[in-house]
Each structure stands twice: as structure tokens, then as C-alpha cells.
Design an enzyme around this catalytic site. Sequence first.
Site, short mmCIF file in Angstrom:
data_model
loop_
_atom_site.label_atom_id
_atom_site.label_comp_id
_atom_site.label_asym_id
_atom_site.label_seq_id
_atom_site.Cartn_x
_atom_site.Cartn_y
_atom_site.Cartn_z
N LYS C 79 0.85 -1.20 0.00
CA LYS C 79 0.00 0.00 0.00
C LYS C 79 0.89 1.25 0.00
O LYS C 79 1.93 1.27 0.67
CB LYS C 79 -0.90 -0.03 1.24
CG LYS C 79 -1.98 1.04 1.29
CD LYS C 79 -2.82 0.86 2.56
CE LYS C 79 -3.93 1.88 2.69
NZ LYS C 79 -4.73 1.70 3.91
N SER C 154 -9.55 1.74 3.20
CA SER C 154 -8.72 2.50 2.30
C SER C 154 -7.71 1.67 1.52
O SER C 154 -7.13 2.17 0.56
CB SER C 154 -7.97 3.57 3.10
OG SER C 154 -7.11 2.96 4.04
N SER C 178 -9.63 -0.70 7.41
CA SER C 178 -9.15 -0.52 6.04
C SER C 178 -8.49 -1.73 5.42
O SER C 178 -8.10 -1.69 4.26
CB SER C 178 -8.18 0.66 5.98
OG SER C 178 -8.88 1.87 6.12
#
Lengths: 111, 489, 487
Positions: C79, C154, C178
Amino acid sequence: MSRRPGFDPEDVRRASELASLSLGPGELERFALELAPLLERFAGIEPKEPASTGRAAADGPDELVARGRESRLRFRPDRPDPDLLRRSPSEGAPAWRASHFVVPRLPAHDR
Amino acid sequence: MSDLGTGTVIGLEVHVRLATVTKLFCGCPAVFGASPNSRVCPMCLGLPGALPTLNGDAVRLAVRAALALGYRVERTSEFVRKQYFYPDLPKGYQITQYAHPLARQGSLRVPDAAGGRRVPLRRLQLEEDAGKSVHDQLESSSLLDFNRCGLPLIEIVTEPVLRSPSEARAFLVRLRQVLERYARVSDCRMEEGELRADANISLVDSGGVTRAGRVEVKNLNSFAHVERALAVEERRLAARVAEGHAPGAETRLYDAEARKTRALRGKEEVLDYRYMPEPDLPPLRIDEASLRAAADGLPPAPAEVERRLIEHHGLSPQEAARIANTPGRAAYLEATVADGGLPLARTASGLVLGQLAAERKRRGLESEADLLPPAALRRLAQLRLDGRLSARTAARALELLFRLREPSPSDVDELVASRQLTQVAEPAELERWIRQALAAHPGEVERYRAGEERLLGYFMGEVMRASSGRADPRAATLLLRALLRSAEG
Amino acid sequence: MNPLSSLAACQKLLSSRADGFAELASEALARAVALERGEQPIHAFLSLRDTAPCVGPEPSPGASWRAGGCLAGVPIAVKDNICTTDFPTTCGSRMLQGYVSPYSATAVRRLEAAGAWILGKTNLDEFGMGSSTEHSAYGPTRNPADRSRVPGGSSGGSAAAVAAGAVPAALGSSTGGSVRQPAALCGIVGLKPTYGRVSRYGLVAFASSLDHIGVLARSVRDAATVLEAIAGFDRRDATSQRRDPPRADRVSAAELAGRSIGIPGEYFGDELDDGVRAVMERTLGLLSRCGARITPVSLPSTELALACYYVIAPAEASSNLARYDGVRFGRRAPGVATLRELYGRSRGEGFGDEVKRRIVLGTHVLSAPRYEAFYVRALQLRRRVGDDIRRVLGEVDAIFAPTTPSPAFPLGSRCAAPTDMYRADLYTVAANLAGIPALSVPIGDVDGLPVGGQLMCGAWEEEKMCSIGAAIERLVGYDPPRARGVG
């Protein structure tokens, strides 16, 4: 008794000033409108049961001791850690002159 | 406005840099005078993803400072974020302490005419230093150097109880003595920002009601500045009160050249530091073991040492203060005299503050104890006290002793004997030296006999020279007078 | 068969031929590039390797790595709020466009020490703030199961990259859900470990006391394997704990009989989509048929958890994001004449809408007049949420509940009322507030949209949690969705 603190564009303006965040005039109104329900919902929470300890603040000494029991702050030995110094800080700097970061002139004796 | 009897109250807020090898929350070397931004890492630049780790030695030194100042060290304390925007603050917050500081309720005894006064200290907290901005190099820009950012500081705050600018200065002198020489937690070099003081001053009436203030005075770069700036501000406030004003709280800057303070332009935005617990650092716990480690070798407070030197060893307050200047010197003196009695202590103290201090300084040694073991000094002082050594032969003996390695008391005796340093009061020996001196200066003898009596001192000098300083001055003077008279008749 | 569908498939290819790594790496790269193509690109990645090298990184001899599943040569995605020296770390923000960190996160270094090959950095809601990956400054990510819908967030880019078969596993981060929420919406496994299990050093902070690095993978076993590689004490993170990493080889799908599984009634309220409810009920039926003891439990603080999360997380965010000021790194607004302008405009122009909203909210609740009523009160509520959940976990082996109230929603459908989107975190925030491990496993779908079931266990009980999760995974036999229209 639940006092419901409102949340209006003036609150948004004050917060954005503290946060050094330029907002447009439209944003002041919009953020106030969007966030007010959230804050009101929070302010409206009633304790379902009386607080078990009756403490006034969650960051009181008891709370601190409790957190300290859960996790303890470790000490680092006082020895230099050279592998952190490999690259020059100038590489990511938005403005750099004579080995310094540069900002618009600060008021003399500001601090 | 009737009660114009006012008094001054002063409070101090002092920041002291701890003498660690690395910074408080990262492994960057803590060095003074490195080239700009050469001692920085992701943590001290506030780069994304960097996390603080706590320097254990900084904690040890902070606890040691707290113990030296009589604080109550808290078993659990907490780091918080103090938030504001300024370019020298890379993360947008300073990691410091607030609701739960490292230590509370300390005190420091400050010397005064009445023999010392206890100044209560509110709290001691551990925190990181900010970076440094340079303003005067460029017209339109300021430059930033983050080498200083993250250096460990302790903040010490007094109760507002100091009564005069000179007392404020005395407090700082004493504080530096304790932290630098006694606890040895900081080098306390003011010119390098290792000790920084902000002061606040108010005028109160006899009932303790504030008449003026509280005025914060900043930009105090030396102890002399602290005293002068506060004196200037004290007079300014008193004049305002006399004119019928009641000046309120403000922050003023001291201009050392003009010897004036001037108002700092008020900041536009309201200060709201939004303190919050630092989530990257769990609470700080100080256990028995770390308390003991911090206290290791910590000498008693200088005020305590001075009291003992005065009461137990009979030194004057001035002498005691000079001896207690460093804990090593005081310990050395006490080891020397043990319970040898007041005269011995005073004699030894004279030697320590005189010749030993000078020689230690000349050689750049840490302590007088490195020059002469206490037992040897004690023997020497005893010989001097017994009258067996004169001031001059004692000085000569010390010079010779400095060349020996760890001389023992018997080495002292041996040296005194072999170099014939003992004082001589034996009349035949004295008479030989006196006659020798007089014979060499017939003209002066004539003048003396003609009434120029002040030449006696001159003859004594010559006698001492002839005797290599061994002549007992009292006996020699008596005999000298007698011989000068007898030759007359 | 896609060699990137699991760690085992990767290892099979790697060990079958001498140039196995080159083939696996170029396959991963090709698949990742393909996700950026077409009318409705998945857009899982923000940066990618330029080329696939012939030789992968060797596991370092000192790696704290056990036998049981090596990552040598395996492509993994990270990420884009986790620092890497080989790629920019943008956090999905204009503020950090092109920013390259001078150091790599501990989790990334541990992956590389285990021999993993970082393929690229994945899209996310700006600084992790959001539940749909629509709040990225670099465009939204689409759900591989249905490109008209969000992948969740996210960590939406990581979830989509795994679900679309570009990598067998990816690192994500979780502050309020997330990792689990996008895993559920994309039909894969999402594992959020105990707070302190994985070092946060190099994870760009959103809300430090709630932030965790987690793993997205196609199976519980693979997620546990990656977790084992990145877990463990790190001296650079003062909140990381000295605990041995959980061992993937101790994850056993066999242990379900006799396990007590607590079902919190509060997670089955009006919020819950009927389709999701049906999938959950079917799963509970399967569980009890296998001998698990299904026990109703109560978590009365469920609503409180969401409310206090949306005070604490923005408060910490407002503090953590103060460093983006245009002075030392990142974007500075052009043509600023004063300091005030430098700050205000760099931040005002560099941050997106959602980030600004949360900074305003967080600053407000920390400001002197509101501090007690909001921030301190929220800390009190947080303790109550934790006590509540620990009490229940003292009585049962695990809590099982839906991961999200509804399946993936259409892109743009919740942008008009941004705070409505906050309700997507209703079931996931409690585990972040309490710091306990949680795991989302796919348990079915509603009209082709994946549904996730969530397990929560006591602190440091990842091995038990993953064993139960693996058992559910086998029981349900859910076939991971194939990315439609991807190679």
C-alpha cells in the site's frame, strides 16, 4: 442533561486557522454542514450505565498507570545510529540554500 | 492607590540540555557546531512514517537532575504533543510533558544574607529541543537548521518567589552549580544554549495583591542579562505604578545593548496548544532500579555541604562557598581533615584554595585530589599548624610533593627532614643567620640605628633568605631586635 | 492456472524451472499493467517496477524466518502509505506527489529479507482516510468483481490487486477497518493483527494509536504466512511488543469442533443488508453443523465505538498531518510570500476534501473549549469499548460477525454525504479501538458481490483466529472471484 455544542462555519474557520489550513468560503459552510450531525451524535451519547469508576478524566493518573501496565516504554541505548544519515536532507526539500531549508522571512524575534 | 509599598516577585523557567551522546528520540549524534542539517534523520526532520524511540540515558540524567534538586520523581509519567505551527518545529508538535511530568515539588537553597533561602520548584519535565532559524543572511528568506532539533532538555519551573533580580541571578548560579558540577547532567554552557532562562516579574503590594505584571522577559543570554533585564523591568513597572497605572500581563524582549525591554508584538492568532497524549510512546515508568542507577554517586546538595563546612569545620561562609564550588573539592577537604578540629580544617582549606587550586588549574586537572592524597595534605597541614613549617617552607614542601606520585604522610616527613624545611627556633642557629644578614648590610644597620625602624622588615627578609625560609619568624624577630639593640650598646 | 493465485502456486512455478522467477515476475507485471487498461481500469497500482529482473532477491541469512512457507521470489504489492526506497510513497495525496522516502518501513524490509519481490505500490484513500478508495488524488480503484463498484478502502488498491490475481498477497493498513472492509468487498482474506504485533515504523501515520499494518491475501494460510514474515518486535517502534511471530504452520483448519463462537446481536441490526444477513446465517448453520458452539453475545458499545472512533481518529490525524507544511519535503504551494501563506496554501492545496474535513474535525475536538467534552470523553468510551469486547472474549473463543453492513456500493454513490460513508466502518472499528486481532474471510456473495465474515480474537491469538478462519474458509468453499476481463 446533554448540552449540544453546535458546529458552525465559524467553528470551521477557527479550527482551520489552528490547523494552518486555507479553506475557501464554500468549504467553511459545507464542512460545518457535513460535520455537525457527527458531533451532535457524539454529544448526545448518554452513558448506558454509570461510569464504573466515576472518574472525571480519562487521562487521570489511574488511567495512566493502567496504560503503563499494558505497555511499557522501552529505553534506547545512547549510541549513535549512523544508518539513518545516509542521504542528504536536500533531496526532498522544496527549497534549499547553503545547507539550509528556506522559508519566507520570519518576523524578527518572533520567538 | 494609597498602598504603594510594593515588593517584587520573580519566577524563572529554565531549560537545560542534558549531556547525552545522541538526541532524545532518535539516534542522531548530539553535537554542537556541526555543519547545518548534517545531524538529522527522518525523526528529527518529521519525515512521514518516522517514530520516536526514547534515549534511556536522557531519562537517567533527567531523573538524576530531579534527585539533585530534591524533586519527587513520579513512578509513571507521560509524554504529550504540544501543537503549534512554526518552521523550527518539524512535526508540527513538540514532544514534551504536561499533565504528568517526570518529577514534581523540588527545591533549591539559594544563599542569601540570612544564610540561605529555599526556592520551591514546581515541576521538572523532559522534552525535545526545536531547530534553529537564521534570519540575518537573506533579505526575503529565513533559513532553517535542524541539527539542534530533538536534543534532550529538562524544563525546571520555579514558584514565583524570588524577591529581587540579584536573587534570580543567585538562583541561576546555584542551579548551574548543582546541575553541572554536582549532578553532572549538563555542561550548562549558556553561550551554546545549554542553559536558557526565561523570567517573569510582577509587583505586589504588601498584601500580596498583584499591582503590575505578570511580565515575561525573554532573550536573556547570560546571568548578567537576567539580573540587568529584571532590574530594568522592575524599575519600569514601579514607575508605571507610581504614575497610577496597573500594567498587565505581556511579553517583553530584553535589548542588551540598549539595556531596555520592549514589548513583543502580540501574536495574531490565539495560542491553543491542543495538548494530547503522545500515542507513539507508552507511559514512562521509573522503577526502583532506574532510580538507584540515576542516583549513583550523587553528592549531597551544595547548600548542605556549605552548612557542614561552616558548622562542623569552622570555615567562613565565603571560604565554605569556595570549597563547595565543586563537590570533589569539598569531599577532598573533608577527607583531609576528617575530625581533626577547626584549626586544622582552616589551615587545610587555605592550602586547598591557594596553592593546590592554582596548581590544579595550571595542570588542567579535574580535582585537587589528583595532586596530593588527603592523608599527605593532612600531615602537611598538621606540620604547618604545629609551627614546624613556615608559610614559605610549606609552599616549598608542596611544590616538591607535587612531583611525587601519591606521597604518603611519611613521605612528607621524610621530605621535610631531608630538605631541612622545618622551622628553626633554636637561638644559636638563629643568631648565626642574623649575624650573617646584618654583616652583609652595614649601611642599613647604621640607618636603623639612626632611627629608621621600618628597616626591621627588610632585615627579616634577609634572615629568611639566609635560613632558606626555615627561621621561626617570631623567635627570629625577637632575637633580631635584641641583636640590633645590643650592638648599639 | 494463474501462478499468482497463491503462495503455493508461486512456489510451484519458482521451483519447477531455472528461470521461474523471471516468468513469475513478468507475469505479475503484465497483470498489474493490464489493470490500468480498458475503459474502466481497475487502477490498483500507483507505481510499478519498470521491468521484471531475471533474478529475485535472495532471502537474507539473518531473516527471522521459519520454514513453513518462504516468500523467496514471490511478488508482493505494498500500500502506498508504507515507505519504500525503491518507489515513491504518495499516500494517495497531491501533497506527496513524487515523494521518495529515504528509508523503507520495517515491514517492507522484513518482506525483502524473506526474499519477497515488491512489485509496486497500491492505491488508497488519501492518507488512509476513507472506505472506498475514491478519496485518492490519483483516481479511484474499481472492484474487480464489478467495475462499477468500489473495492472498499482505504486499502482498496491492495485488495483489488490481490483479487484480480496480480499478486498473491499485499500489505495494507488499517485504522478503522481498512484491511478487512476492502478484503470483504473484493472477496479475499484481510488480516489485521494485534496492535504492537507488526512494527509501524515507516507506515505513514494516520491515527497512531489505531494504525496497524495488515495483510491481504487469497487464503487465510497465505495471509498468516506473510504476517509471520513481517511480525515481531522492532526497536524503532516504541509500541511494538516482544512477542514471537504467530506461526503459519500452526494454523490448522481442522480445529472447529468444540470451539465457542460468539455472535454479537448488535452486528445484526437494521443496518445489515438482507443479502449479507442471509449469507451470514447460512455460514452460522455450517459452523454449528461442524460442532462449533454458536453463542449469542452482546457488545452494547457497538454504536459508541463508531462515535468515539470518529473523534479519536481525526484528533490524532490532525496532529499527525501537521508535518505536511511544505517546508522540508513534499509539495509547497508556488509563489508564497509569507509563512502564513506558505502553510495555509501548501496544506489547503495539497490535501483533498476528506483529509481537510478530518483535520478540521480533529482540530476542533482537541481545541481547548471542546477537549473535555469530546476528546477526553472519547478516550473514556474507548476504554469501555475495549472492556466490553475483552469481557466477551473471556467467554468465547472468537467473535464472528459480518465484516461490513452491505456489499460493495456503486462508485460515487456515497460521495454526496461523506459522513454517511463513515457507517461502512461500523463493524470494524471496535477491533482497532481495542487493539485485538481480526480477520475477514469471504463467505459468499450477494448477486455476485462478495460478502465477508469477520472473526475477532483476544490479543496475540492470531494462530487460533487463523485456524478458525481457515476452517470457515474450507467449510464455505467460496471460490475467489476471477477478475472479469483480466488475462
